[in-house]
Design an enzyme around this catalytic site. Structure first.
Site, PDB file in Angstrom:
ATOM      1  N   SER A 146       0.861  -1.185   0.000  1.00 46.91           N
ATOM      2  CA  SER A 146       0.000   0.000   0.000  1.00 46.91           C
ATOM      3  C   SER A 146       0.897   1.234   0.000  1.00 46.91           C
ATOM      4  O   SER A 146       2.083   1.152   0.354  1.00 46.91           O
ATOM      5  CB  SER A 146      -0.883   0.006   1.264  1.00 46.91           C
ATOM      6  OG  SER A 146      -1.499   1.259   1.476  1.00 46.91           O
ATOM      7  N   TYR A 159      -3.221  -0.577  10.242  1.00 49.23           N
ATOM      8  CA  TYR A 159      -3.152  -0.918   8.820  1.00 49.23           C
ATOM      9  C   TYR A 159      -1.817  -0.483   8.230  1.00 49.23           C
ATOM     10  O   TYR A 159      -1.141  -1.262   7.539  1.00 49.23           O
ATOM     11  CB  TYR A 159      -4.305  -0.258   8.071  1.00 49.23           C
ATOM     12  CG  TYR A 159      -4.365  -0.590   6.600  1.00 49.23           C
ATOM     13  CD1 TYR A 159      -4.958  -1.766   6.168  1.00 49.23           C
ATOM     14  CD2 TYR A 159      -3.838   0.272   5.647  1.00 49.23           C
ATOM     15  CE1 TYR A 159      -5.030  -2.082   4.815  1.00 49.23           C
ATOM     16  CE2 TYR A 159      -3.897  -0.026   4.297  1.00 49.23           C
ATOM     17  CZ  TYR A 159      -4.486  -1.199   3.885  1.00 49.23           C
ATOM     18  OH  TYR A 159      -4.546  -1.506   2.540  1.00 49.23           O
TER      19      TYR A 159
END
Length: 255
Positions: A146, A159
């Site tokens: 990500s 996250y």
């Protein structure tokens, strides 16, 4: 011909968390490139729907329902796939979990669940598949990272922590397994309209921020991840290893 470098005909690809979102888009791209695709989720109905939606690719599409955080279930599923469908040539570790909350309020149990899904699972599934790839002397593993592998952002610390770990897991897998003929790389998506990002897609404030923050000035479209996945899964990336390919509209290129 250069186009043959991207041809995945005859190769078996397992894509975790592929009943929807990024995983489903990548599964479609691999199928359109000729791969036999095995979809994964814990939800049978979602898998049935996803499998039916890929029928138009003309590629063989299968499904395997298992929990990516359960080592025994993973081992059984990998053994079944290899026995009934064929050796896994391509693994995409995509299954992921997101929870949004100020860090000072974040429950420990939710922290553990995010890391179990986003970090433990790529290790568990990656190890199970690599153990079979190594004796064959070939294989492609693609871990979904990500932009938060590089960038922090408020309310998603678990996250971001997990995706930073996946970046280093990818590089370390390369350090360990490249010598056996495996190529292990990552894709780092920017902001795409998915179920995980529903809170952001519905926020006028975030949409305005993204238009200003991303050099390309827009959200990514899921199909824009397909080329990166096919590239890293194919012979076109034969000397690419331990690399994170950011597909983010330029977000990680600027301050």
């Amino acid at each position: 011909m250069t186009s043959k470098l991207f041809d995945l005909t005859g190769r078996v690809a397992l894509v975790t968390g592929s009943s929807r979102g990024i995983g489903h888009a990548i599964a479609r791209a691999l199928a359109e490139a000729g791969a036999t695709v095995v979809l994964n989720s814990r939800d049978r109905l979602a898998l049935d729907t996803a499998q039916a939606s890929l029928a138009d690719t003309g590629a063989p599409i299968f499904q395997s329902r298992f929990d990516v955080t359960d080592p025994d279930a993973v081992a059984d599923a990998v053994a079944t796939i290899e026995a009934e469908i064929g050796p896994i040539d391509i693994l995409v570790n995509n299954a992921g979990l997101q929870r949004r909350m100020p860090l000072e309020d974040f429950p420990l149990e939710d922290w553990k669940r995010v890391l179990a899904t986003n970090v433990d699972a790529p290790f568990i599934v990656g190890q199970a598949v690599a153990r079979r790839m190594i004796p064959r002397g070939r294989g492609r593993i693609i871990n979904i990272c990500s932009v938060t592998s590089e960038l922090g952002r408020a309310t998603i610390t678990p996250y971001a922590t997990s995706k930073g770990a996946v970046k280093m897991l990818t590089k370390s897998m390369c350090a360990e397994w490249a010598r056996y003929g495996l190529n292990i790389n990552g894709i780092g998506p920017g902001w795409f309209r998915t179920e995980l990002n529903k809170a952001l897609t519905e926020s006028e404030e975030f949409n305005a921020w993204l238009v200003q923050r991303a050099p390309m000035g827009r959200w990514g479209e899921l199909e824009e991840l397909g080329g990166a996945a096919v590239f890293l899964a194919s012979d076109a990336s034969s000397y690419v290893n331990g690399h994170i390919l950011y597909v983010d509209g330029g977000v990680t290129a600027v301050v």
